[in-house]
Design a protein around this motif. Structure first.
Motif, PDB file in Angstrom:
ATOM      1  N   ARG A 288       0.809  -1.222   0.000  1.00  0.00           N
ATOM      2  CA  ARG A 288       0.000   0.000   0.000  1.00  0.00           C
ATOM      3  C   ARG A 288       0.838   1.266   0.000  1.00  0.00           C
ATOM      4  NH1 ARG A 288      -3.391  -0.695   5.297  1.00  0.00           N
ATOM      5  NH2 ARG A 288      -4.353   1.256   4.590  1.00  0.00           N
ATOM      6  N   VAL A 291       1.099   4.492   4.651  1.00  0.00           N
ATOM      7  CA  VAL A 291      -0.265   4.504   5.188  1.00  0.00           C
ATOM      8  C   VAL A 291      -0.396   5.724   6.093  1.00  0.00           C
ATOM      9  CG1 VAL A 291      -1.965   3.248   6.546  1.00  0.00           C
ATOM     10  CG2 VAL A 291      -0.388   1.996   5.054  1.00  0.00           C
ATOM     11  N   GLU A 294      -5.386   6.311   6.818  1.00  0.00           N
ATOM     12  CA  GLU A 294      -6.170   5.093   6.672  1.00  0.00           C
ATOM     13  C   GLU A 294      -5.686   4.079   7.688  1.00  0.00           C
ATOM     14  OE1 GLU A 294      -7.362   4.753   1.968  1.00  0.00           O
ATOM     15  OE2 GLU A 294      -5.375   4.020   2.592  1.00  0.00           O
ATOM     16  N   HIS A 296      -4.072   1.081   9.480  1.00  0.00           N
ATOM     17  CA  HIS A 296      -2.843   0.352   9.186  1.00  0.00           C
ATOM     18  C   HIS A 296      -3.074  -1.152   9.108  1.00  0.00           C
ATOM     19  CE1 HIS A 296       1.032  -1.532  10.776  1.00  0.00           C
ATOM     20  NE2 HIS A 296       1.394  -1.018   9.624  1.00  0.00           N
ATOM     21  N   PHE A 301      -8.380  -2.950   7.166  1.00  0.00           N
ATOM     22  CA  PHE A 301      -8.439  -2.238   5.887  1.00  0.00           C
ATOM     23  C   PHE A 301      -9.297  -3.009   4.881  1.00  0.00           C
ATOM     24  CE2 PHE A 301      -6.591  -1.492   1.619  1.00  0.00           C
ATOM     25  CZ  PHE A 301      -6.833  -0.125   1.506  1.00  0.00           C
TER      26      PHE A 301
END
Length: 591
Positions: A288, A291, A294, A296, A301
C-alpha cells in the motif's frame, strides 16, 4: 498486522466473576472495582488541565515521564522506537501533563536495502501536536467491548450465551460452545490471526471466520486473538441491525463529545493524523505504500476500515475522557454510557485459571509489560500495534495515555514496550507515598536488575525475646521481585531469612514464614512484627531484588524499632541509630 504482532506475545490473564442470565447482568461477589472506588468518594470529575500539585502528583517525577519518553526518539537500541508521541497523564479530574514530542509525519518511505527511513523534505514534515489523531490499532477492541457491554445492559446479549445462538454459522468447526464471555476474554480457542485480506469479498472473509477451527478447546487456554473481536463485531451488528461505526458514534463518541474519535477519518483530517508504515511486501500483508489517514491493520483495511479489533482513530484527550468516564463508573458530567456494575465487570478478572493473563471484559489487567509500576490487580488497559496505549489505575484514580507512531516508517524498527513501561513507572512514582511516621521513610527505588540493601547496626539479642516492629509498604512484580528480611550472626558472612507477620486495618494478620513479600499489598502501610534470633551480634537487613524486566512501585520501610525485655535496642527515630543504618540502593523519602 495486529494479529501478526501478537503471535509471539504473552498477554496475561483473568477469572470468572459474573454471568448474564435471562438478558440481565448478575454480578457474582468480587472485590470492589473502579466504579465502587470512585462512587464511595461521591465524585464524578470531568477533565480540565491543571498543575501536578492540583492533581496530587509530584512534579519532578511527572516531568521525567516526558524526558524519558524523549530518549526513545533516538536509537532504542538501533532505531527510534517512534518518530513522535503525545503523552497525557493525570489524576482525578486534572490532566497534569499533555505534551507532544517528535514528529507525526517524518518519513515518506522505508529503504529495506539500507534499513533507513527516507524522509520527507523538512518543510513537508509535520510535528506532533496535542490533538494529533492516531490509528489506535488494538485499543479499538476496548470500544467494541464497551459496545458489547452496553448490549448486555439492554438484554440484547447474554455473557454466557453461545456465539452460535446469535450467529448459527459461527458454530461450525467445533465452535458451537464458544461464548460471548470467551470472545471478550480471549479464551475462545481462536488462533491469534488469519489473513482475512486474502479473501476477495466481504462474504468470503466472514466465511473464513466461521470455518476457523479452535486451536484449543474453548475455555481451556488464553490466546490473544483478533478473531475474537471480529466475531464480536458480527454479533453486535446482527443483534442491533446497525454497523459497528454507527454503534460507536451513537453509544460512545457522540454522548461523550469525542469529536476526534471515529472509524475512517475524512480526508480533511489527514494533516492532523500521525502517519504509520510504508506498507509493502514482505513485511506487510498488503502493498500500500505509506499509510497515512487510513487504518494500518491489513484485515481492518480489507473490511472497509470498520472492524472490531482495529480501525478506530482518536487523540489523547478523547482517550482521557473515555478513561475518566470508566474511572467514574460509566459517567462523565451529565452523561452515562455504562452502569457502575458494568464497569466493574470490565475491570474484574475473568481469567483466574490462567495466571499472568488477567483479563476483564475487553480490558487487560495487571500487565507490568506495558503498565510498568502502574500495574495492580485493578489496573486496566490495552495497547495498540501502532504504538498506542491506555492505562487506568482506579487504586490511585490516575490515567495515562501514550500515543506513538512506532511503525513509522516500518514495524521492524520498534522492539519491546520500553517507552510505555517507563511512562507507567514514572506516573506511578509521581503518586506520593506518605511516610507512616515522621517526615521520611526508607524507599527501595524502582530500578530493575538491582539488589538494594538496608542494613541495621549489630544488635545484642542474646537475652532472647527480641522483636522487630516497623511499618511496611510494598508493591513488586509478583514472583520476580521480592523484599526479604534477613539476619546474620557472623558479621554478614551468611544470611538467614527472618519470618514475620504483617497486619493491616480490617484484615487478619498474615504470616510470612519465608521472611519475604512479593506482589500486591494494596498499596497501604502494614504493621510488621518479627521475632529475632538470640545472638550477641545480630545484624538485620532488608534486601530488595528486582529482575531485568519490569518493576512495581517498590518498597518502603518506616519506624523500625527493635526491643528486648522492655529495652529499646534500635529505633530509627533516634538520630544516632538512624545514622548507623547502611543503605545501598535505598534512600530516605518524604513522599
Amino acid at each position: 498486522m495486529a494479529g501478526q504482532a501478537t503471535n509471539g506475545w504473552t498477554r496475561r490473564q483473568l477469572g470468572t466473576g459474573a454471568l448474564a442470565l435471562g438478558g440481565a447482568l448478575a454480578i457474582a461477589p468480587f472485590a470492589a472495582g473502579p466504579a465502587a472506588a470512585v462512587s464511595d468518594k461521591g465524585r464524578r470529575p470531568t477533565l480540565r488541565h491543571g498543575s501536578a500539585e492540583r492533581a496530587g502528583l509530584l512534579p519532578g517525577h511527572l516531568r521525567r515521564l516526558v524526558t524519558d519518553a524523549e530518549t526513545f526518539l533516538g536509537p532504542s537500541p538501533q532505531h527510534p522506537w517512534y518518530a513522535g508521541a503525545v503523552l497525557l497523564a493525570g489524576r482525578g479530574g486534572t490532566v497534569a501533563l499533555h505534551e507532544p514530542i517528535g514528529m507525526a509525519v517524518r518519513y515518506r518511505a522505508y529503504d529495506e536495502t539500507t534499513d533507513t527511513g527516507v524522509e520527507f523534505p523538512a518543510g513537508q514534515q509535520i510535528p506532533m501536536a496535542e490533538d494529533t489523531v492516531f490509528d489506535l490499532a488494538s485499543i479499538s477492541k476496548l470500544f467494541t467491548s464497551i459496545i458489547a457491554v452496553q448490549q448486555l445492559e439492554r438484554g440484547a446479549l447474554e455473557l454466557e450465551a453461545p456465539v452460535a445462538s446469535y450467529l448459527p454459522d459461527f458454530g461450525r468447526a467445533g465452535k458451537q460452545h464458544v461464548t460471548i464471555r470467551q470472545l471478550l476474554t480471549h479464551t475462545s480457542g481462536f488462533r491469534a490471526w488469519i489473513p482475512l485480506y486474502s479473501a476477495p469479498t466481504y462474504e468470503e472473509k466472514v466465511r473464513l471466520v466461521y470455518d476457523e477451527a479452535p486451536v484449543n478447546d474453548p475455555g481451556t487456554a488464553y490466546l490473544y486473538s483478533d478473531l475474537n473481536m471480529i466475531s464480536l463485531q458480527l454479533v453486535l451488528e446482527k443483534v442491533t441491525g446497525r454497523t459497528l461505526d454507527v454503534l460507536l458514534r451513537d453509544g460512545i463518541t457522540r454522548p461523550l463529545g469525542l469529536d476526534r474519535t471515529r472509524y475512517n477519518p475524512p480526508a480533511s483530517w489527514r494533516p492532523g493524523i500521525a502517519a504509520t508504515e510504508d506498507a509493502r511486501l514482505p513485511w506487510s500483508g498488503l502493498d500500500r505504500g505509506l499509510v497515512w489517514g487510513e487504518v494500518h491493520d491489513e484485515n481492518a483495511f480489507s473490511l472497509g476500515g470498520v472492524a472490531g479489533h482495529a480501525g478506530v482513530f482518536s487523540c489523547a484527550w478523547d482517550l482521557a475522557v473515555l478513561g475518566r468516564t470508566l474511572l467514574n463508573g460509566g459517567s462523565y458530567g451529565r452523561v452515562r454510557i455504562l452502569r457502575p456494575e458494568s464497569v466493574e465487570l470490565m475491570f474484574t478478572d475473568f481469567n483466574t485459571d490462567f495466571p499472568g493473563d488477567e483479563h476483564g471484559l475487553g480490558f487487560e489487567l495487571y500487565q507490568h509489560w506495558y503498565m510498568g509500576a502502574m500495574a495492580t490487580p485493578r489496573t486496566a488497559g490495552h495497547t495498540g500495534f501502532t504504538g498506542t496505549s491506555l492505562v487506568l489505575d482506579p487504586t490511585t484514580d490516575s490515567f495515562l495515555v501514550v500515543l506513538g507512531n512506532s511503525v513509522h516508517p516500518v514495524r521492524s524498527w520498534r522492539s519491546g514496550s520500553a517507552p510505555r513501561v517507563a511512562a507507567g513507572t514514572n506516573l506511578a512514582r509521581a503518586v506520593p507515598v506518605r511516610p507512616a511516621h515522621g517526615r521520611t521513610s526508607w524507599f527501595s527505588g524502582t530500578a530493575s536488575s538491582t539488589t538494594a540493601t538496608l542494613t541495621l547496626p549489630a544488635l545484642d539479642t542474646s537475652a532472647g525475646g527480641a522483636r522487630l516492629r516497623c511499618s511496611l509498604w510494598w508493591d513488586t512484580e509478583p514472583g520476580s521481585d521480592a523484599l526479604v528480611l534477613e539476619a546474620s550472626t557472623d558479621d554478614g558472612t551468611s544470611w538467614q531469612p527472618v519470618p514475620f507477620t504483617t497486619s493491616r486495618r480490617g484484615e487478619a494478620p498474615r504470616e510470612h514464614p519465608a521472611g519475604s513479600v512479593t506482589g500486591w499489598s494494596g498499596r497501604v502501610w502494614h504493621r510488621l512484627s518479627a521475632g529475632l534470633p538470640a545472638a550477641r551480634g545480630l545484624t538485620l537487613r532488608w534486601r530488595y531484588t528486582t529482575d531485568r524486566l519490569y518493576v512495581g512501585r517498590g518498597a518502603y520501610v518506616d519506624g523500625m524499632r527493635a526491643e528486648a525485655g522492655g529495652d529499646v535496642l534500635f529505633h530509627d527515630a533516634r538520630p544516632a541509630d538512624a545514622a548507623r543504618v547502611e543503605a545501598v540502593g535505598w534512600s530516605a523519602s518524604a513522599d
